[in-house]
Design an enzyme around this catalytic site. Structure first.
Site, PDB file in Angstrom:
ATOM      1  N   GLU A  36      24.466  25.904  15.457  1.00 46.58           N
ATOM      2  CA  GLU A  36      23.446  26.671  14.745  1.00 46.58           C
ATOM      3  C   GLU A  36      23.856  26.891  13.292  1.00 46.58           C
ATOM      4  OE1 GLU A  36      22.478  29.998  17.320  1.00 46.58           O
ATOM      5  OE2 GLU A  36      21.478  31.004  15.649  1.00 46.58           O
TER       6      GLU A  36
ATOM      7  N   GLU B  37      33.173  13.685  15.133  1.00 46.27           N
ATOM      8  CA  GLU B  37      33.205  15.022  15.723  1.00 46.27           C
ATOM      9  C   GLU B  37      31.927  15.804  15.419  1.00 46.27           C
ATOM     10  OE1 GLU B  37      35.087  16.448  17.830  1.00 46.27           O
ATOM     11  OE2 GLU B  37      36.807  15.115  17.941  1.00 46.27           O
TER      12      GLU B  37
ATOM     13  N   GLU C  40      29.415  17.066  18.367  1.00 47.66           N
ATOM     14  CA  GLU C  40      29.253  18.496  18.633  1.00 47.66           C
ATOM     15  C   GLU C  40      27.912  19.060  18.179  1.00 47.66           C
ATOM     16  OE1 GLU C  40      32.621  20.671  17.146  1.00 47.66           O
ATOM     17  OE2 GLU C  40      33.971  19.748  18.597  1.00 47.66           O
TER      18      GLU C  40
ATOM     19  N   GLU D 239      26.706  25.809  21.791  1.00 46.43           N
ATOM     20  CA  GLU D 239      25.609  26.046  20.854  1.00 46.43           C
ATOM     21  C   GLU D 239      26.006  25.489  19.506  1.00 46.43           C
ATOM     22  OE1 GLU D 239      24.124  30.144  20.748  1.00 46.43           O
ATOM     23  OE2 GLU D 239      25.089  30.484  22.683  1.00 46.43           O
TER      24      GLU D 239
END
Ligand code: ZN
Length: 169
Positions: A139, A87, A91, A137
């Site tokens: 970050e 995962e 991602e 996104e």
């Protein structure tokens, strides 16, 4: 009953909610098979590098447009640790290793229903995050000023991480 299937997995007969084996459950009106409902196991990761935590902005419901921990459902046959690595990679594009279990919690998250989340921390490797899969996104944020997390369970997992951090790596 929430997320209850309509038909029997054994014979295709119609299910009906009746009292069986200690509580109300869907039971086949044809063959009597009980369709047990169980929570879905998920994994989520608190990944910290240089005192900054890696979060993803979700591009699907639930929590569309909100930030959360990299997380997802375990696949059939996977260990929780391998689900976590998969995962996180899907991602964020980053590899992680040495996962360590922080806590286990559960929540009703529509449309899935009752989910159980195994919250881990792990060492995240070098490289810049690249969002993928169901993340718009990805970050790193300061641990003390990151966006609000989408789910109660993610907040609990983060809180558990922070309560155990005396010397963040
Ligand atoms: Zn049946």
């Amino acid at each position: 009953m929430h997320n209850s299937p309509a038909f029997c997995a054994g014979c295709g007969g119609k299910l009906k909610i009746i009292f069986a084996d200690g509580r109300e459950r869907p039971v086949c009106t044809n063959c009597g098979l009980i369709a047990y409902l169980n929570p879905l196991p998920c994994v989520a990761a608190v990944l910290v590098r240089d005192s900054r935590v890696l979060l993803v902005k979700r591009n699907i419901e639930p929590g569309l447009g909100e930030w959360g921990l990299p997380a997802g459902f375990m696949e059939w046959g996977e260990t929780p640790e391998n689900s976590l690595r998969r995962e996180v990679l899907e991602e964020t594009g980053l590899h992680c290793d040495s996962p360590r279990l922080l806590t286990v919690c559960s929540e009703i998250i529509e449309p899935y229903g009752h989910v159980v989340i195994l919250g881990y921390t792990a060492h995240v490797n070098s490289g810049e995050p690249v969002p993928g899969d169901d993340a718009a996104e990805a970050e790193f944020f300061d641990l003390d000023s990151h966006p609000a997390l989408a789910f109660v369970t993610h907040k609990q997992i983060m809180k558990t991480y922070l309560s155990g951090v005396s010397n963040p790596k």
